[in-house]
Design a protein around this motif. Structure first.
Motif, PDB file in Angstrom:
ATOM      1  N   ARG A   1      36.893  18.436  50.528  1.00 39.61           N
ATOM      2  CA  ARG A   1      37.900  18.486  51.595  1.00 39.61           C
ATOM      3  C   ARG A   1      38.828  19.694  51.503  1.00 39.61           C
ATOM      4  O   ARG A   1      39.946  19.660  51.989  1.00 39.61           O
ATOM      5  N   THR A   2      38.376  20.779  50.889  1.00 35.66           N
ATOM      6  CA  THR A   2      39.201  21.980  50.802  1.00 35.66           C
ATOM      7  C   THR A   2      39.511  22.529  52.189  1.00 35.66           C
ATOM      8  O   THR A   2      38.665  22.485  53.084  1.00 35.66           O
ATOM      9  N   GLN A   3      40.723  22.997  52.354  1.00 37.29           N
ATOM     10  CA  GLN A   3      41.130  23.668  53.584  1.00 37.29           C
ATOM     11  C   GLN A   3      41.459  25.126  53.306  1.00 37.29           C
ATOM     12  O   GLN A   3      41.984  25.827  54.155  1.00 37.29           O
ATOM     13  N   GLY A   4      41.179  25.571  52.089  1.00 36.42           N
ATOM     14  CA  GLY A   4      41.419  26.956  51.726  1.00 36.42           C
ATOM     15  C   GLY A   4      42.256  27.066  50.471  1.00 36.42           C
ATOM     16  O   GLY A   4      42.692  26.074  49.888  1.00 36.42           O
ATOM     17  N   LEU A   5      42.463  28.299  50.048  1.00 38.71           N
ATOM     18  CA  LEU A   5      43.163  28.583  48.805  1.00 38.71           C
ATOM     19  C   LEU A   5      44.058  29.796  49.031  1.00 38.71           C
ATOM     20  O   LEU A   5      43.574  30.863  49.414  1.00 38.71           O
ATOM     21  N   HIS A   6      45.365  29.616  48.839  1.00 35.26           N
ATOM     22  CA  HIS A   6      46.322  30.720  48.995  1.00 35.26           C
ATOM     23  C   HIS A   6      46.619  31.293  47.617  1.00 35.26           C
ATOM     24  O   HIS A   6      46.989  30.569  46.701  1.00 35.26           O
ATOM     25  N   VAL A   7      46.448  32.603  47.471  1.00 33.08           N
ATOM     26  CA  VAL A   7      46.653  33.275  46.190  1.00 33.08           C
ATOM     27  C   VAL A   7      47.708  34.356  46.375  1.00 33.08           C
ATOM     28  O   VAL A   7      47.554  35.222  47.238  1.00 33.08           O
ATOM     29  N   ARG A   8      48.760  34.295  45.573  1.00 40.35           N
ATOM     30  CA  ARG A   8      49.767  35.361  45.561  1.00 40.35           C
ATOM     31  C   ARG A   8      49.246  36.466  44.647  1.00 40.35           C
ATOM     32  O   ARG A   8      49.004  36.228  43.467  1.00 40.35           O
ATOM     33  N   LEU A   9      49.065  37.622  45.181  1.00 39.38           N
ATOM     34  CA  LEU A   9      48.489  38.697  44.382  1.00 39.38           C
ATOM     35  C   LEU A   9      49.396  39.124  43.228  1.00 39.38           C
ATOM     36  O   LEU A   9      48.922  39.673  42.242  1.00 39.38           O
ATOM     37  N   ASP A  10      50.706  38.831  43.299  1.00 38.71           N
ATOM     38  CA  ASP A  10      51.608  39.104  42.175  1.00 38.71           C
ATOM     39  C   ASP A  10      51.245  38.279  40.952  1.00 38.71           C
ATOM     40  O   ASP A  10      51.608  38.632  39.831  1.00 38.71           O
ATOM     41  N   ASP A  11      50.536  37.164  41.147  1.00 40.11           N
ATOM     42  CA  ASP A  11      50.178  36.259  40.056  1.00 40.11           C
ATOM     43  C   ASP A  11      48.803  36.554  39.456  1.00 40.11           C
ATOM     44  O   ASP A  11      48.353  35.856  38.563  1.00 40.11           O
ATOM     45  N   ILE A  12      48.124  37.585  39.945  1.00 38.63           N
ATOM     46  CA  ILE A  12      46.756  37.883  39.506  1.00 38.63           C
ATOM     47  C   ILE A  12      46.754  39.030  38.499  1.00 38.63           C
ATOM     48  O   ILE A  12      47.409  40.046  38.708  1.00 38.63           O
ATOM     49  N   GLU A  13      46.021  38.844  37.416  1.00 42.02           N
ATOM     50  CA  GLU A  13      45.804  39.929  36.466  1.00 42.02           C
ATOM     51  C   GLU A  13      44.478  40.621  36.742  1.00 42.02           C
ATOM     52  O   GLU A  13      44.369  41.836  36.634  1.00 42.02           O
ATOM     53  N   VAL A  14      43.446  39.833  37.076  1.00 38.48           N
ATOM     54  CA  VAL A  14      42.116  40.368  37.370  1.00 38.48           C
ATOM     55  C   VAL A  14      41.568  39.625  38.577  1.00 38.48           C
ATOM     56  O   VAL A  14      41.684  38.410  38.673  1.00 38.48           O
ATOM     57  N   LEU A  15      40.971  40.355  39.494  1.00 43.86           N
ATOM     58  CA  LEU A  15      40.345  39.757  40.673  1.00 43.86           C
ATOM     59  C   LEU A  15      38.945  40.341  40.779  1.00 43.86           C
ATOM     60  O   LEU A  15      38.777  41.561  40.893  1.00 43.86           O
ATOM     61  N   GLU A  16      37.948  39.478  40.694  1.00 46.52           N
ATOM     62  CA  GLU A  16      36.558  39.924  40.761  1.00 46.52           C
ATOM     63  C   GLU A  16      35.914  39.372  42.020  1.00 46.52           C
ATOM     64  O   GLU A  16      36.031  38.188  42.322  1.00 46.52           O
ATOM     65  N   PHE A  17      35.223  40.224  42.767  1.00 44.31           N
ATOM     66  CA  PHE A  17      34.466  39.810  43.937  1.00 44.31           C
ATOM     67  C   PHE A  17      32.989  39.844  43.582  1.00 44.31           C
ATOM     68  O   PHE A  17      32.493  40.837  43.048  1.00 44.31           O
ATOM     69  N   VAL A  18      32.285  38.764  43.859  1.00 43.05           N
ATOM     70  CA  VAL A  18      30.851  38.687  43.605  1.00 43.05           C
ATOM     71  C   VAL A  18      30.155  38.265  44.885  1.00 43.05           C
ATOM     72  O   VAL A  18      30.739  37.606  45.744  1.00 43.05           O
ATOM     73  N   THR A  19      28.906  38.653  45.044  1.00 41.68           N
ATOM     74  CA  THR A  19      28.134  38.223  46.195  1.00 41.68           C
ATOM     75  C   THR A  19      27.486  36.885  45.883  1.00 41.68           C
ATOM     76  O   THR A  19      27.169  36.584  44.732  1.00 41.68           O
ATOM     77  N   SER A  20      27.329  36.095  46.903  1.00 37.37           N
ATOM     78  CA  SER A  20      26.665  34.809  46.715  1.00 37.37           C
ATOM     79  C   SER A  20      25.190  34.962  47.027  1.00 37.37           C
ATOM     80  O   SER A  20      24.762  35.880  47.723  1.00 37.37           O
ATOM     81  N   GLU A  21      24.392  34.046  46.497  1.00 37.67           N
ATOM     82  CA  GLU A  21      22.965  34.054  46.813  1.00 37.67           C
ATOM     83  C   GLU A  21      22.737  33.510  48.202  1.00 37.67           C
ATOM     84  O   GLU A  21      21.755  33.816  48.836  1.00 37.67           O
ATOM     85  N   GLN A  22      23.686  32.694  48.698  1.00 36.05           N
ATOM     86  CA  GLN A  22      23.611  32.158  50.047  1.00 36.05           C
ATOM     87  C   GLN A  22      24.483  32.998  50.946  1.00 36.05           C
ATOM     88  O   GLN A  22      25.536  33.456  50.565  1.00 36.05           O
TER      89      GLN A  22
END
Length: 63
Positions: free
Chosen positions: A41-62
């Motif tokens: 039942r997720t409606q999304g995820l809000h992330v404050r970039l001030d709280d991030i040390e590392v952010l990795e983007f990966v591609t999905s197989e789907q």
């Protein structure tokens, strides 16, 4: 924390005073970082970039 960045997602940009990321769905991750399953039942995820040390983007197989 993990999430899906897709058509329903948003990333703020300069000159915004706060940099934020909205991911369209939240995901449970394994200890090694693999995506396991979408959070029920997720409606999304809000992330404050001030709280991030590392952010990795990966591609999905789907797409």
């Amino acid at each position: 924390m993990g999430g899906r960045y897709g058509a329903g997602s948003y990333a703020s940009s300069h000159p915004a005073s706060a940099y934020d990321l909205f991911l369209e769905s939240a995901w449970q991750l394994a200890p090694d970082g693999r995506f396991l399953s979408r959070v029920d039942r997720t409606q999304g995820l809000h992330v404050r970039l001030d709280d991030i040390e590392v952010l990795e983007f990966v591609t999905s197989e789907q797409r």
